[in-house]
Design a protein around this motif. Structure first.
Motif, PDB file in Angstrom:
ATOM      1  N   ALA A   1      27.159 129.517 -59.007  1.00 13.42           N
ATOM      2  CA  ALA A   1      28.438 130.036 -58.764  1.00 13.42           C
ATOM      3  C   ALA A   1      28.984 129.028 -57.743  1.00 13.42           C
ATOM      4  O   ALA A   1      30.303 128.652 -57.820  1.00 13.42           O
ATOM      5  N   ILE A   2      28.321 128.779 -56.760  1.00 14.38           N
ATOM      6  CA  ILE A   2      28.632 127.846 -55.570  1.00 14.38           C
ATOM      7  C   ILE A   2      29.179 126.268 -55.911  1.00 14.38           C
ATOM      8  O   ILE A   2      30.073 125.710 -55.677  1.00 14.38           O
TER       9      ILE A   2
ATOM     10  N   GLN B   1      29.894 125.487 -59.206  1.00 13.25           N
ATOM     11  CA  GLN B   1      30.890 125.584 -60.014  1.00 13.25           C
ATOM     12  C   GLN B   1      32.043 125.435 -59.216  1.00 13.25           C
ATOM     13  O   GLN B   1      33.228 124.902 -59.458  1.00 13.25           O
ATOM     14  N   SER B   2      32.159 126.220 -58.133  1.00 10.70           N
ATOM     15  CA  SER B   2      33.442 126.375 -57.313  1.00 10.70           C
ATOM     16  C   SER B   2      33.711 125.011 -56.412  1.00 10.70           C
ATOM     17  O   SER B   2      34.728 124.518 -56.460  1.00 10.70           O
TER      18      SER B   2
ATOM     19  N   THR C   1      35.144 122.825 -59.025  1.00 10.84           N
ATOM     20  CA  THR C   1      36.481 123.015 -59.585  1.00 10.84           C
ATOM     21  C   THR C   1      37.527 122.437 -58.364  1.00 10.84           C
ATOM     22  O   THR C   1      38.404 122.059 -58.356  1.00 10.84           O
ATOM     23  N   GLY C   2      36.983 122.614 -56.978  1.00 10.11           N
ATOM     24  CA  GLY C   2      37.589 122.220 -55.736  1.00 10.11           C
ATOM     25  C   GLY C   2      37.556 120.541 -55.976  1.00 10.11           C
ATOM     26  O   GLY C   2      38.951 120.141 -55.726  1.00 10.11           O
TER      27      GLY C   2
ATOM     28  N   TYR D   1      32.987 121.420 -68.173  1.00  7.24           N
ATOM     29  CA  TYR D   1      32.755 122.950 -67.841  1.00  7.24           C
ATOM     30  C   TYR D   1      32.795 123.728 -69.180  1.00  7.24           C
ATOM     31  O   TYR D   1      31.775 124.522 -69.285  1.00  7.24           O
TER      32      TYR D   1
END
Length: 330
Positions: A157-158, A160-161, A164-165, A180
């Protein structure tokens, strides 16, 4: 009794091979333009660039379908290895965050090295997958399936975030959407020439590790009593899984659940011997991903669904089933 079990195993392998061959043929033959068996055969063995149908089969569909098969093999074998060495039935390179680590490094590469070559991208994906695996192992515990799964989910999750950033900041959303969602539409012969040898060599290595991984999956004490070096087998197994996952993510993006579904079905069919289980997982993983790619093309042609979403339609219910089953056994 042993003879009948061996015969049943042979039958399952023949059925899996036949199913994969049929799946490959169907996927190559059907699409926006259907082609006959004779045309497919001629395009493969008697290619004539003057024929448009030959070009469609040889230059577009064939590398795409073979790429899906090889990528499915890579994810499935990696999942089987991880389930064996961690004794975690929910282990999968997507669920444990290994794919996310490779995809994160791909995002960094696109941001800071826009003209990165595919061969370099594979090496970087290996690096990202390897570091993520080490971190997850330190954060979780190979002896606690639940802790390992939670650690992997958190790290995934970290990452992937962060990916995205990076995509938003460097305006890479369009370029990274493929990584993705996952997809094999961009695979060409030049990708297969690099991907296929890596996957097949590591697959042979994985089968050779099958016997000690089988002992390891039965418990540390049993493995040690049978002469298995725990750390050596875990290191070799994780290295093989990272190589497979890194190369697959570099070519097809982050596709989860293949490494969860295929090894479990393989175990139901051929038992706990990881030499057989890894081989069967490879066949089933290849078949699953080729079908997923075929479905993604045929749901709403000429538009395509994300292949990762198609796999998730099978993978998410399967994951919930395995999780519920494990909870009952605790």
């Amino acid at each position: 009794m042993a003879g009948s079990k061996r015969l049943i195993t042979i039958v399952w392998f023949v059925a899996a091979l036949t199913g994969l061959a049929a799946t490959l043929f169907i996927s190559v033959s059907y699409g926006a333009k259907d082609v006959t068996l004779e045309t497919v055969w001629a395009a493969v063995f008697h290619y004539d660039e003057q024929w448009t149908t030959h070009q469609v089969v040889h230059d577009i569909r064939l590398p795409r379908v073979l790429g899906a098969a090889v990528t499915g093999m890579a994810f499935a074998i990696a999942g089987a290895i991880m389930q064996g060495i961690t004794r975690n039935p929910m282990a999968d390179t997507g669920i444990l965050g290994v794919n996310a680590g490779a995809a994160f490094v791909v995002a960094l590469s696109f941001a800071f090295i826009p003209s990165v070559s595919y061969s370099t991208l594979i090496v970087l994906a290996f690096f990202g997958a390897g570091l993520t695996t080490i971190f997850i192992m330190l954060l979780g515990s190979v002896h606690s399936p639940l802790r390992l799964t939670i650690a992997g989910a958190v790290v995934a999750a970290i990452l992937q975030s962060l990916s995205t950033g990076i995509a938003i900041y460097f305006q890479l959303s369009q370029d990274l959407a493929f990584w993705y969602a996952g997809g094999v539409g961009g695979i060409g012969w030049e990708h297969l020439r690099l991907l296929a040898p890596i996957v097949f060599i590591v697959a042979v290595w994985a089968v050779m590790l099958g016997r000690p991984i089988t002992f390891l999956s039965l418990g540390d004490d049993s493995a040690v009593s049978l002469g298995v070096s725990l750390n050596a087998v875990r290191l070799q197994g994780m290295t093989a899984a990272v190589l497979l996952a890194g190369s697959a993510v570099a070519v097809a993006g982050s596709i989860g659940f293949v490494g969860l579904v295929a090894p479990h079905i393989a175990r139901w069919l051929v038992g706990i011997d990881y030499r057989k289980r890894i081989l069967m997982s490879a066949l089933l993983g290849a078949t699953l991903l080729v079908w997923a790619d075929f479905a993604s093309r045929m749901v709403n042609p000429p538009r395509e669904f994300a292949i990762g979403a198609m796999v998730a339609l099978v993978g998410v219910p399967f994951f919930l089933y395995i999780a519920r089953k494990e909870r009952r056994e605790l």
